[in-house]
Scaffold this active site. Structure first.
Site, PDB file in Angstrom:
ATOM      1  N   ASP A   1       0.890  -1.170   0.000  1.00 54.74           N
ATOM      2  CA  ASP A   1       0.000   0.000   0.000  1.00 54.74           C
ATOM      3  C   ASP A   1       0.921   1.212   0.000  1.00 54.74           C
ATOM      4  O   ASP A   1       1.260   1.757   1.040  1.00 54.74           O
ATOM      5  CB  ASP A   1      -0.900  -0.037   1.234  1.00 54.74           C
ATOM      6  CG  ASP A   1      -1.959   1.057   1.209  1.00 54.74           C
ATOM      7  OD1 ASP A   1      -2.312   1.517   0.117  1.00 54.74           O
ATOM      8  OD2 ASP A   1      -2.415   1.454   2.298  1.00 54.74           O
TER       9      ASP A   1
ATOM     10  N   CYS B   1      -3.806   5.262  -2.941  1.00 59.41           N
ATOM     11  CA  CYS B   1      -4.983   6.126  -2.850  1.00 59.41           C
ATOM     12  C   CYS B   1      -4.808   7.301  -3.817  1.00 59.41           C
ATOM     13  O   CYS B   1      -5.089   8.444  -3.499  1.00 59.41           O
ATOM     14  CB  CYS B   1      -5.240   6.598  -1.428  1.00 59.41           C
ATOM     15  SG  CYS B   1      -3.857   7.445  -0.636  1.00 59.41           S
TER      16      CYS B   1
END
Length: 477
Positions: free
Chosen positions: A356, A409
């Site tokens: 991530d 993101c």
């Protein structure tokens, strides 16, 4: 535009009566206690300081606001500061039209003018009362000589803001309060979705929860929320997700302290199902802080997985430990740069790796509006290079047949499918793994050349996330 106005009048005087209703003489009144500042002035001054920390010093909004956590008016300071940051790139140009020499205005005073303009344009406060409070806020900021400027500029803004903002709004970036480079990148990547993405960036994000389904179930928890007078609904495509009608303090959430529930956007909750860690596997969370996805992996796969959670920052690694303790979960938490595998890896391969990665955060602007002011176009190539380096290091620790999940993101292809294309070219032992089609992953998710993209403003109502699954073969080893 403001929808209500506070009264300029004082409170109605009340009379003192005896129990029979006969008027009696009131007791002698003490002189009224006068506060030295107009109501709201301390909050405006504190918000101006926080905004200036972001604009002039490049600090994050969270860091700037941390100095005001103990203030009695901290909630107001936070709301004003974040609202101002959200709309700064629209309000500041409008104020510049009223200043003879904008560059000559100090950063703190300029930030004060902007927070006051935000309250005038976007709050329900009386504009006249806001101007009065801003003048006193200038004094609180030690800018006595700027009180006249604040009064004159803000009174003109009250009177002329419709025309001023109309001039600013002729261009898309200031109209949507985004820097031009972000608008250009989003428009190029998502021409049809661009207006919805920009609008979503300026909205207020929902508060979505992730339930630990190994300890509770969604129907039972919704009943608990209802008993606590908290309105909520399930997210149909995310089995553990519940979205609240209105945000509440986590202290009000049933079972939060006991680890039954965490706050996590529904889009972020796709990570653990895509990673598909199973009992008996060894799992690496390569950029783990603050630990939400680490915990989700443990909740889904159970304690019979061995999870190593790595983060480069010791303070953020401490957050992983705190979250795991609250959630009654355990993992090996390591402070290290995941690119330096010699510093932490014992040589035993992992069956599952989650990367991530650090990114522009362009998909979570509605949660972190300071991204508009802090991120620069030149950051993107450096981030993409860092993402590729992390992925290549992760590939070296992945066992043949193992799965690597890449997530960001970001909504920018340069950080997403373009990084995956470069990874596949550099690491021939990796190949794209099967994953659900975009529409099956979440409503409105978009299939890309590699992976899938969730967009702010799309049907799912999530933040912006990108996911790509890869597998390691024996080829190229």
């Amino acid at each position: 535009m403001p929808t209500a106005r506070a009264s300029w009048g004082g409170a109605l005087a009340s009379k003192t009566h005896d129990f029979a209703g006969t008027p009696v003489n009131p007791p002698e009144k003490s002189p009224p206690v006068r506060t030295p500042w107009a109501p709201g002035a301390p909050a405006l001054a504190a918000a101006a300081r926080a905004v200036d920390e972001v604009v002039s010093s490049g600090r994050s909004a969270e860091t700037a606001l941390a100095a005001h956590e103990d203030d009695a008016h901290r909630a107001a300071v936070r709301a004003i500061a974040l609202g101002t940051i959200r709309w700064y790139l629209r309000l500041a140009p409008a104020l510049d039209l009223l200043l003879k020499h904008p560059a000559g205005v100090t950063g703190t005073v300029r930030s004060l003018l902007t927070v006051a303009a935000h309250q005038i344009e976007y709050s329900r406060n009386s504009p006249e009362a806001t101007v009065h409070a801003a003048v006193d806020a200038a004094r609180l900021l030690g800018a006595e000589r700027a009180t006249g400027l604040a009064n004159a500029v803000l009174r003109r803004f009250v009177a002329e803001r419709g025309a001023l903002l109309a001039r600013v709004d002729t261009e898309l970036p200031p109209r949507t309060a985004h820097p031009p480079w972000i608008v250009e990148r989003i428009a190029a990547a998502w021409p049809q979705a661009c207006p919805a993405i920009l609008a979503a960036d300026n909205g207020h994000p929902p508060m979505t929860l992730r339930l630990d389904l190994s300890r509770t179930d969604r129907t039972a928890y919704l009943i608990e929320l209802s008993r606590a007078s908290i309105d909520a609904h399930e997210v149909p495509w995310a089995p553990a997700a519940v979205t609240l009608a209105h945000p509440v303090a986590v202290s009000r959430l049933p079972g939060f302290g006991e680890g039954l529930v965490s706050v996590q956007d529904a889009g972020a909750q796709l990570a653990a199902p895509l990673l598909d860690a199973r009992p008996g596997m060894r799992v690496l969370d390569a950029c783990a802080a603050p630990g939400g996805k680490t915990a989700q992996v443990l909740e889904k796969a159970g304690e019979r997985v061995e999870v190593v959670a790595v983060d480069i920052d010791a303070g953020r690694a401490a957050l992983i430990r705190e979250n795991l303790n609250r959630l009654r979960r355990s993992a090996l938490v390591v402070v290290a740069d995941v690119r330096d595998t010699d510093a932490f890896w014992d040589g035993r391969p992992f069956e599952r790796i989650l990367v991530d990665a650090p990114c522009s955060s362009s998909g979570v602007i509605r949660r972190h509006p300071d991204i508009k002011l802090l991120r620069r176009a030149e950051d993107i190539p450096a981030l993409a290079a860092e993402q590729l380096a992390i992925l290549r290091a992760a590939a070296g620790m992945l066992t043949p047949g193992g799965r690597l999940l890449y997530s960001t993101c970001s909504v920018l292809p340069e950080e997403n499918e373009e990084v995956i294309a470069r990874l596949l070219a550099a690491e021939p032992q990796l190949t794209l793994a099967r994953m659900p089609a975009g529409g099956e992953l979440a409503p409105g998710a978009v299939d890309r050349r590699a992976g899938a993209q969730l967009l702010p403003g799309a049907e799912a109502g999530t933040d912006g996330f990108y996911y790509a699954c890869l597998e390691k073969t024996t080829a190229g080893i």
